[in-house]
Structures are given as structure tokens and as C-alpha cells.
Design an enzyme around this catalytic site. Structure first.
Site, PDB file in Angstrom:
ATOM      1  N   ARG A 289      54.716  69.161  41.392  1.00 63.14           N
ATOM      2  CA  ARG A 289      53.357  68.913  40.901  1.00 63.14           C
ATOM      3  C   ARG A 289      53.274  67.731  39.928  1.00 63.14           C
ATOM      4  NH1 ARG A 289      53.322  74.704  41.092  1.00 63.14           N
ATOM      5  NH2 ARG A 289      51.942  75.422  42.753  1.00 63.14           N
ATOM      6  N   LYS A 311      47.389  54.062  42.530  1.00 58.86           N
ATOM      7  CA  LYS A 311      47.050  54.502  43.882  1.00 58.86           C
ATOM      8  C   LYS A 311      48.335  54.678  44.681  1.00 58.86           C
ATOM      9  CE  LYS A 311      42.406  52.869  44.981  1.00 58.86           C
ATOM     10  NZ  LYS A 311      41.614  52.011  45.882  1.00 58.86           N
ATOM     11  N   GLU A 353      46.738  38.538  49.159  1.00 62.37           N
ATOM     12  CA  GLU A 353      46.241  39.190  47.942  1.00 62.37           C
ATOM     13  C   GLU A 353      45.923  38.170  46.855  1.00 62.37           C
ATOM     14  OE1 GLU A 353      45.379  42.190  47.222  1.00 62.37           O
ATOM     15  OE2 GLU A 353      46.117  43.340  48.938  1.00 62.37           O
ATOM     16  N   LYS A 399      43.523  43.010  37.714  1.00 62.33           N
ATOM     17  CA  LYS A 399      43.601  44.381  38.206  1.00 62.33           C
ATOM     18  C   LYS A 399      43.681  45.369  37.046  1.00 62.33           C
ATOM     19  CE  LYS A 399      45.386  47.572  41.489  1.00 62.33           C
ATOM     20  NZ  LYS A 399      46.075  47.804  42.772  1.00 62.33           N
ATOM     21  N   GLU A 409      37.843  55.023  40.886  1.00 62.43           N
ATOM     22  CA  GLU A 409      36.739  54.519  41.710  1.00 62.43           C
ATOM     23  C   GLU A 409      35.494  55.390  41.587  1.00 62.43           C
ATOM     24  OE1 GLU A 409      37.726  53.680  45.748  1.00 62.43           O
ATOM     25  OE2 GLU A 409      39.062  52.046  45.246  1.00 62.43           O
ATOM     26  N   ARG A 414      36.081  49.532  40.525  1.00 63.61           N
ATOM     27  CA  ARG A 414      37.392  49.359  41.150  1.00 63.61           C
ATOM     28  C   ARG A 414      37.263  48.958  42.616  1.00 63.61           C
ATOM     29  NH1 ARG A 414      42.970  52.795  40.184  1.00 63.61           N
ATOM     30  NH2 ARG A 414      44.207  51.617  41.689  1.00 63.61           N
ATOM     31  N   ASN A 418      38.926  46.003  46.630  1.00 62.69           N
ATOM     32  CA  ASN A 418      38.996  46.174  48.079  1.00 62.69           C
ATOM     33  C   ASN A 418      38.464  44.958  48.836  1.00 62.69           C
ATOM     34  OD1 ASN A 418      40.078  48.816  48.027  1.00 62.69           O
ATOM     35  ND2 ASN A 418      38.046  49.650  47.595  1.00 62.69           N
ATOM     36  N   HIS A 421      39.650  44.137  52.323  1.00 60.34           N
ATOM     37  CA  HIS A 421      40.462  45.253  52.805  1.00 60.34           C
ATOM     38  C   HIS A 421      39.772  46.105  53.868  1.00 60.34           C
ATOM     39  CE1 HIS A 421      43.010  44.078  49.540  1.00 60.34           C
ATOM     40  NE2 HIS A 421      43.867  45.041  49.773  1.00 60.34           N
ATOM     41  N   HIS A 425      42.450  46.197  56.541  1.00 58.94           N
ATOM     42  CA  HIS A 425      43.207  47.399  56.861  1.00 58.94           C
ATOM     43  C   HIS A 425      43.092  47.740  58.353  1.00 58.94           C
ATOM     44  CE1 HIS A 425      43.714  49.392  52.637  1.00 58.94           C
ATOM     45  NE2 HIS A 425      44.658  48.525  52.920  1.00 58.94           N
ATOM     46  N   HIS A 435      50.536  43.335  55.557  1.00 58.52           N
ATOM     47  CA  HIS A 435      49.343  43.657  54.786  1.00 58.52           C
ATOM     48  C   HIS A 435      48.626  42.410  54.286  1.00 58.52           C
ATOM     49  CE1 HIS A 435      46.714  45.812  52.034  1.00 58.52           C
ATOM     50  NE2 HIS A 435      47.099  44.990  51.070  1.00 58.52           N
TER      51      HIS A 435
END
Length: 531
Positions: A289, A311, A353, A399, A409, A414, A418, A421, A425, A435
Site C-alpha cells: 500500500r 504520475k 517533450e 512542470k 488534475e 495540470r 498534456n 498527448h 498517445h 513517446h
């Protein structure tokens, strides 16, 4: 606490109010730079600015320099809105102490200014453009702490937590950028070596067991370094490539770690690119956990994006990053030495990026990225150009500021990260492109959509295409807009119903989220031509 603390930021961000309250709470002295300037000049700051703004800036820089030279230990200094933008003021403050930028929305700043000191620039029609121009500089503080919608007490508490996180750093690493998340604040350090033993040990202190997770390619370079710098460490390797971000690999890695004797007091180290960081972070978020993790990114994408912000995710057959969790690292440390070993394609892919951050941050970063394109396009092993260090640092700062404002988000800020993206993606999942290569194509798509819906210049798409070509990246968007790619947009994790939150580029340095239906997005990207 002996280093001075400087507060910078836009007009009416609350620098004086926060500074005074923090000084009272911590028993330090408070100085307002504008008050010192007015005292020296015998005239109010608004009057000085109105008469000759350049001379005021020169006087402001002189007074700040004298303060620093004379010594400011145990002091908190609130600066004027333009102080961090002029000359080398910001560099001097960073060299002398801890610099915190207080963030504020323009409309909130204007509301706060009502009934206060005269601030004519806040009422000017060009205030939005002024804000965007200055924001590039404010993000270069050690940390950005948002004030919009928050009480003064909350902001003071976060400033105090950020300062404690900064003071925890070894002195040699205090030029780092911090992600401000209260007690969970952490530094992003940029240095030359892949692993700095003193730095890493400090953030793993007390761990009952430490396991470094890397891929086979990276472990070949850095296994001996890791074991030389860290004692009693296990190394676990995975296969390189996006295929390792799978449910099967996630389960296998968890079983391996449990078999090695990890417990809730253990810690993980992710040493590698985005795949290693995402997978290791997700394991850290879920095993027992949640256990601590530090990120040691070795690629451009990981250093400027994937390793920062918490993330973590693995892929599903339906698309990228559809199973994941937010789990912040304790430390991100970027060793620039690794970049010289990257294969040419991996080096170029990172620039997808970097061009994204240039579109988000503004013209200055765009120029810096452009200065590095010859290195990106070359396949020859060579050291990165000097400008790349600043590119990486500015991308990290952007960032970090966004994550500190909108960790999960919730507010929509945030979502700016993206940019490129949504389509990127989908292309990545369907085509097998790296990527960063796919994100670059996604930026072309963003420019195309922005021209149709957000008033962007039609020429912007061509400028993005030319930038990608100079970098050696794929730039033919239309060949990738297959039915499969357009279909995958429907399972984008940002989709709600038939709409997606799409990041539009109004101009370089001015990006905003818009909502668009999947049907409309498909129509703009691949219009139906008459037979």
C-alpha cells in the site's frame, strides 16, 4: 536557518503579507524592497516607475545588490513584481539564498489590488501579456507556490515546508528546483554524475532494504556506480521498451521484490527512462500500500517529464497509462552524463517533450531548444551542447510549478502538460513510435486544431513541422492519422463522454485547455474530401 529567503512574483501576489507573517512566525527580520527604494529615493515607487521605469529598475537592482553584499542572514525579503525580471537580479538572489515565487491569477491579483497601493500596470490592457512574459522568469525561482484561492496561513505554511525541504538538500545541490506539496515537497536536482552517493543516501536514510530497478541497457552502464555509491542494495532489471509497462511485468516485479524480502520500510530506486520510472513508481505506489521511491531519470523525456509529478502507470491493451496512481517520489536527480550515451533515435525522441515545453513556456525556451537541434539530429556520440542544461532546467521548472498547483488534475492547470498527448498517445499506441516522436506529431495536431478553434495563426503548424524536421523527428502527421489512431482517441483517459479536454496553442507561450468532441477533433484532423 541562516540563508535569506526572497519572495518574488507578480503584482498583488501577496509577497509582503506572506513575508511579514512568516517573519513573525519564525522570528526573523522582514524587509520590503520597495520600502527601501522609496526611502533611498525620497519618493514613492509608483511615482518613480511613472517617471522613468528603466531608472527605477536600475535603482532597484542597486539596492538589492547592496542588501546581498552587506549580508541578509535570517532575513525575509519581499521584492517588487518586476525585480525578478530585470538584469541578473534573479541569479543574484538564487546565489544568495532561497527564492520563492508566489503564483497568482491575473484576475485574482486585480481583485486584491482594489483599495490598495496604486498599481497602474494591473489596470493596463496589456496586463495578460505582461503576466505571461514575467511568468517565464518567476518559474526560475527555486519553487513556485500558488496563492490563488488560498488563505495567507495556508501559503505561509507551504512556504515554511518548502524551505525545510530546500534546507534538507546537501549544500552543493541547493540550486535544485522544488515541487511544492507541503510536507511532501521534494527537490529535482540537475547534476553531472548519474548517481551522487551523498545525495541519494540522504533520501534513502532509514530504509530497511533498497532495491534499484533498471532496464538491461541502463544497468550495463551504471550497475557498478550504483553499488559503489550505495551500500546493501539489490539490483533488479527489466527488458527495455514500452512492452515492459504491462500488467504481467508489474505482477512479476512485485513478486520478485517480495521474494527479495522487501517490507513496508523498504524503498525503491528507479534508474532509467520513462518506462522504468512509470513501472517502478506504480509498484512503489501499490506494494504494501505504498513505499518510498526516488527517481534517477536517464533520458530527456524522463528528466523533464515522466519522473516528475508522481504520475505512475502501466499500459493496457486499450491504450497507454490506463492503470496507474499518483505517487510522488522523495527525490528526482537527473545525471546529465547519461545523455551522452543515448542512441541517436532516443536522443531525438526526447525533443518531442522539449518542443512541448517551448510552446508552453514561451519564445525564450523555444530559442534555447532550437539551439540544440543539431545535437539532436546527429547520430554521432557527443556531449550535449551547453544550452541543453538550461533547456532541461526550464522544462523542469515549468512542470514543477504546474504540479505544485494542481497535483491531481483537479483544477485543470495540470492538463496543460498534456499538450500534444491526446493525439500523440494514440499514435504511439498504434504505430510503435517512441513517446517523444509521437508527442511531436501531436504538437502538429495541436497547432492544426488551434488554428480552427482557438484563433492561432495558420502558420504555426508549419513552424512546428519545420522545428521537428530540424530536430530529425517525424513530421508527416497525416500519414499517421489512420482509422486505428483516430479510434484510440475515444479511449483517451482524459475523455469524458464524447468530449476530450484538448490543449490549444494560441501562440508560443499562451496555451489553454478547450473541450472538443471526438467527432469534431476527427473532422479537423482528417477532413473528408469530396469525391
Amino acid at each position: 536557518m541562516s540563508a535569506p529567503l526572497f519572495l518574488v512574483g507578480f503584482m498583488a501576489a501577496g509577497k509582503t503579507t506572506v513575508g511579514r507573517k512568516l517573519a513573525l512566525a519564525t522570528g526573523r527580520s522582514f524587509l520590503d524592497l520597495d520600502d527601501l527604494i522609496a526611502e533611498k529615493a525620497g519618493e514613492s515607487v509608483p511615482a518613480l516607475v511613472a517617471r522613468d521605469q528603466l531608472k527605477f529598475r536600475e535603482l532597484e537592482a542597486f539596492v538589492l545588490e547592496r542588501l546581498i553584499v552587506d549580508g541578509l542572514d535570517h532575513h525575509i525579503v519581499a521584492t517588487g513584481g518586476g525585480a525578478a525580471v530585470f538584469g541578473d537580479n534573479l541569479r543574484r538572489m538564487r546565489a544568495a539564498g532561497f527564492v520563492i515565487s508566489l503564483g497568482v491569477d491575473v484576475k485574482d491579483a486585480q481583485a486584491r489590488a482594489v483599495g490598495g497601493p496604486d498599481r497602474p500596470l494591473l489596470a493596463d490592457d496589456g496586463v495578460d501579456a505582461l503576466f505571461r512574459k514575467r511568468a517565464q522568469h518567476y518559474r526560475r525561482a527555486h519553487v513556485v507556490i500558488e496563492t490563488t484561492g488560498r488563505s495567507v496561513d495556508d501559503v505561509v505554511a507551504e512556504v515554511d515546508a518548502a524551505e525545510r525541504a530546500w534546507l534538507r538538500l546537501p549544500f552543493a545541490n541547493r540550486d535544485a528546483t522544488l515541487v511544492s506539496l507541503g510536507a511532501r515537497s521534494y527537490p529535482v536536482v540537475v547534476h553531472q554524475r548519474a548517481v551522487e552517493g551523498d545525495l541519494v543516501r540522504r533520501y534513502l536514510e532509514g530504509a530497511s532494504k533498497i532495491v534499484v530497478v533498471s532496464d538491461r541497457n541502463v544497468a550495463r552502464y551504471w550497475k557498478s556506480t550504483v553499488f559503489a555509491e550505495l551500500h546493501d542494495v539489490e539490483l533488479v532489471t527489466i527488458e527495455p521498451g514500452e512492452a515492459s509497462k504491462s500488467i504481467a511485468q508489474y505482477g512479476e516485479l512485485c513478486e520478485t521484490l517480495v521474494g527479495l524480502g522487501l517490507d513496508r520500510g523498504s524503498a525503491l530506486v528507479a534508474l532509467g527512462g520513462g518506462v522504468v520510472g512509470d513501472l517502478t513508481g506504480f509498484v512503489a505506489a501499490t506494494l504494501f500500500r505504498g513505499i518510498p521511491v526516488i527517481q534517477l531519470p536517464t533520458t530527456l523525456v524522463a528528466m523533464t517529464d515522466a519522473a516528475i509529478g508522481g504520475k505512475t502507470a502501466i499500459d493496457l491493451a486499450a491504450g497507454k497509462n490506463l492503470a496507474g496512481a499518483f505517487w510522488q517520489p522523495r527525490l528526482v536527480a537527473c545525471g546529465l552524463d547519461m545523455l551522452g550515451t543515448l542512441p541517436g533515435r532516443e536522443r531525438r525522441a526526447g525533443f518531442g517533450e522539449l518542443w512541448k515545453y517551448a510552446l508552453l513556456d514561451g519564445e525564450h525556451l523555444w530559442g534555447l531548444v532550437d539551439a540544440c537541434t543539431a545535437w539532436a539530429a546527429s547520430d554521432d556520440p557527443q556531449a550535449p551542447p551547453p544550452a541543453l542544461t538550461e533547456v532541461i532546467e526550464r522544462s523542469i521548472a515549468y512542470k514543477a510549478a504546474i504540479v505544485g498547483r494542481d497535483e491531481r488534475e483537479v483544477t485543470g492547470h495540470r492538463a496543460l502538460l498534456n499538450l500534444g498527448h491526446t493525439v500523440g498517445h494514440a499514435i504511439e499506441s498504434a504505430s510503435g513510435l517512441h513517446h517523444g516522436e509521437a508527442v511531436g506529431l501531436g504538437l502538429i495536431a495541436a497547432a492544426r486544431v488551434s488554428a480552427s478553434l482557438a484563433g492561432a495563426r495558420r502558420e504555426l503548424e508549419g513552424e512546428v513541422v519545420a522545428a521537428l524536421r530540424r530536430t530529425g523527428l517525424p513530421a508527416e502527421l497525416d500519414r499517421y492519422l489512420t482509422d486505428e489512431v483516430l479510434g484510440r482517441i475515444r479511449v483517451d483517459k482524459k475523455r469524458i463522454g464524447d468530449k476530450v479536454r484538448f490543449i490549444a496553442v494560441r501562440e508560443v507561450g499562451a496555451c489553454d485547455p478547450i473541450e472538443i468532441t471526438v467527432t469534431e477533433l476527427r473532422r479537423i484532423l482528417r477532413p473528408v474530401t469530396p469525391a
